[in-house]
Design an enzyme around this catalytic site. Structure first.
Site, short mmCIF file in Angstrom:
data_model
loop_
_atom_site.label_atom_id
_atom_site.label_comp_id
_atom_site.label_asym_id
_atom_site.label_seq_id
_atom_site.Cartn_x
_atom_site.Cartn_y
_atom_site.Cartn_z
N LYS A 35 -3.39 -25.64 -14.66
CA LYS A 35 -4.51 -24.77 -15.02
C LYS A 35 -4.13 -23.30 -14.83
CE LYS A 35 -6.43 -25.46 -10.40
NZ LYS A 35 -7.35 -26.28 -9.60
N TYR A 244 -2.01 9.06 -4.29
CA TYR A 244 -3.46 9.28 -4.33
C TYR A 244 -4.05 9.39 -2.93
CZ TYR A 244 -3.94 8.29 -9.33
OH TYR A 244 -3.88 8.33 -10.68
#
Ligand SMILES: *Cc1c(COP(=O)(O)O)cnc(C)c1O
Length: 353
Positions: A35, A244
């Site tokens: 999956k 940042y």
């Protein structure tokens, strides 16, 4: 090239499948759970490698995923859909010869009315309370359902990664109570359940994460390697910041490398300031924030500037990164982004397995 390279060792996946297969009786079939695009690693290549290793039954989450698997494998191997038979799935289930694992009375009705005679399986809830018929529902419909010849009756363990958890025995007993004597192949164990021992194996096991090198299959061959290219390097003086939010301030002169991958590639921001990359077996600390496409790291201590640094590899696996960032290996794997150059290699286990 500025994209990072994700290397997936198909031989290791095949070797892991064989190793898990050997843990159960030869009469017990070992399927493969593929999956979420084979846990993020690319279902087309992965299912072919697994089929070559001997897997004949594959589990996907939804019918759409089954389409990719059927395309890769052609007719023959069984493809079971854990989400069952949803409204709108009928054509796909029919045309692609998928086997839905029906999990509610509604789904049973839909399947038997829309595709009478088409293969199906049944999911029972033995206590996880996620997917499957409740015991009372099963009792009500079992005679009718069993008359239609289900391929497989399965349930799923909630705590199989903790061998001593009392829930395992509770669910095992409940599964026996619901299914003993029905004369249909049964399945209860995923990777964790296989490791719990033979009484959990029944006629079919369904390993997923162990195939891809994740816990709780500690003996797995490592499958993934993720190398991030160094795009630029610069000297940063004491007192200067990196990244940042001024996430890092240099305490002394540092040589900083900027690497070409970030959180858009599934490298979580939670690694900011705490994660480690590797130059061979030398650790390289991540400095400051992980940004969308870039990561900065301190290479001051390296003898030469590397072409790339390794996030996932021999020194640090998916579970190590998961432990550091408060998640599980499954999530690290399935978060791996689509921007990587993917290489399918056969390196780690050649001659070993
Ligand atoms: C995901 C899943 C599996 C595979 O589980 P792993 O822990 O990855 O081995 C098996 N069965 C069901 C129902 C699942 O949802």
């Amino acid at each position: 090239m500025a994209t990072a390279t994700l290397t997936i060792d198909l031989d290791a996946i095949a070797a892991n499948w064989r190793a898990l297969d050997r843990l159960s009786d030869p009469a017990t079939q070992t399927a493969a759970v593929v999956k979420a695009d084979a846990y993020g690693l690319g279902s087309k290549r992965v299912v072919r490698a697994l089929a070559e290793a001997g897997a004949r039954r594959f589990f996907v989450a939804v019918a759409e995923e089954g389409a990719a698997v059927r395309q890769a494998l052609g007719p023959g191997p069984q493809i079971n859909v854990l989400g069952g038979h949803m409204a709108g799935d009928t054509e796909m289930v029919h045309d692609l010869e998928l086997t839905p694992m029906l999990n509610s009375v509604d789904q049973i009705t839909r399947h038997l009315e829309s595709l009478p005679g088409h293969p199906f399986g049944i999911q029972l809830d033995t206590g996880m309370n996620r997917l499957g018929l409740e015991p009372a529902e099963w009792e009500a419909v079992a005679p009718l359902v069993l008359e239609q010849g289900p391929e497989l009756v399965m349930s799923h363990l909630a705590c199989a990664d903790e061998p001593d958890h009392p829930m395992n025995a509770v669910q095992l007993a409940e599964f026996h109570a619901l299914t003993d004597g029905i004369g249909v192949p049964r399945s209860l164990a995923a990777t964790g359940g296989i490791l719990l021992g033979p009484e959990y194996h029944f006629e079919l096991t369904r390993p997923g994460v162990g195939l891809y090198g994740g816990r709780p299959f500690f003996d797995a061959y490592p499958v993934v390697r993720l190398d991030l290219p160094v795009i630029q390097t610069r000297e940063v003086a004491a007192g200067e910041i990196v990244g940042y939010s001024c996430g890092y301030t240099a305490d002394q002169p540092r040589l900083v490398a900027t690497l070409g991958a970030g959180y858009a590639d599934g490298i979580t921001r939670r690694l900011s300031g705490i994660g480690t990359l590797w130059d061979g077996d030398t650790p390289v600390p991540i400095l400051g924030r992980v940004s969308m496409d870039l990561i900065t790291a301190d290479i001051s201590h390296l003898r030469q500037i590397p072409r790339s640094l390794t996030l996932l590899g021999p020194m640090q696996g998916v579970d190590d990164v998961a432990d550091l960032t408060g998640t599980i290996g499954y999530e690290v794997l399935t978060s791996l982004g689509h921007r990587y150059a993917r290489r399918y290699a056969s390196t780690a286990t050649r001659g070993q397995a």
